[in-house]
Design a protein around this motif. Structure first.
Motif: not given
Length: 203
Positions: A192-203
């Motif tokens: 979950v934290l992997h995607f949290v970081k990804m979405y936070k940085n990319e959107f």
């Protein structure tokens, strides 16, 4: 001489089909080997960006109400049901809906049938009744105001997840603790934290 040449040519023809067949088979095998992938591998950057646009306003509305960052809700939705694209919305242990709530967590562990993992034996009318949920201390929410708190309704499910995560610290900065409480698995937290970081940085 002519006979020998003829014999040589016949021998050569027998070998040719094998060589011709071997080359494309080898090429195909190498292609498959190079391009094969494991479903457990983390997706590429382009795939990570692919949050269905229709869900983002729902995440953001839930963030506004409960203070849980929208990209945290998106990450949970991605991990739980691939943005509602799983074949079934019921897990092998009985978790339900887009955000995979155990019935007892949704309705409340004070319900008489709740024990063990939390599947319970809760009638549908009770499970979707906001008054029953309040009575038993559950996290289910009627987000769209239709009088029903439905774990299969995307609005209700996301708002219920935000409600649960907020009560477990996500709105106060204790994100790792909150995510762990959702599934009680360190691997789940990592994903979950992997995607949290990804979405936070990319959107």
């Amino acid at each position: 001489m002519a006979a020998k040449k003829k014999s040589y040519k016949k021998k050569k023809r027998k070998q040719s089909p094998f060589i011709i067949l071997l080359i494309p088979v080898t090429v195909i095998a190498l292609y498959i080997l190079i391009n094969q992938h494991d479903d457990k591998r983390e997706p590429s950057g382009n795939y990570n960006k692919d949050i269905p646009a229709k869900f983002i306003p729902i995440y953001k509305a839930a963030e506004k109400k409960y203070g849980v960052p929208w990209y945290v809700l998106a990450a949970h939705h991605r991990v739980e049901t691939r943005f509602s694209n799983m074949k079934t919305m019921v897990s092998p242990v009985g978790a339900e809906g887009p955000m995979q709530f155990m019935p007892c967590t949704f309705v409340g562990w004070k319900h008489p049938s709740c024990s063990g993992l939390g599947k319970g034996n809760i009638p549908k009318k009770e499970k979707e009744n906001p008054a029953v949920i309040r009575k038993y201390g559950g996290y289910g929410v009627d987000a769209d105001g239709d009088g029903i708190a439905d774990p299969y309704n995307i609005y209700d499910a996301v708002f219920s997840a935000a409600n649960y995560l907020a009560h477990n610290g996500a709105a106060d900065g204790n994100l790792k603790k909150a995510v762990y409480s959702y599934n009680h698995s360190n691997e789940y937290v990592k994903e979950v934290l992997h995607f949290v970081k990804m979405y936070k940085n990319e959107f």
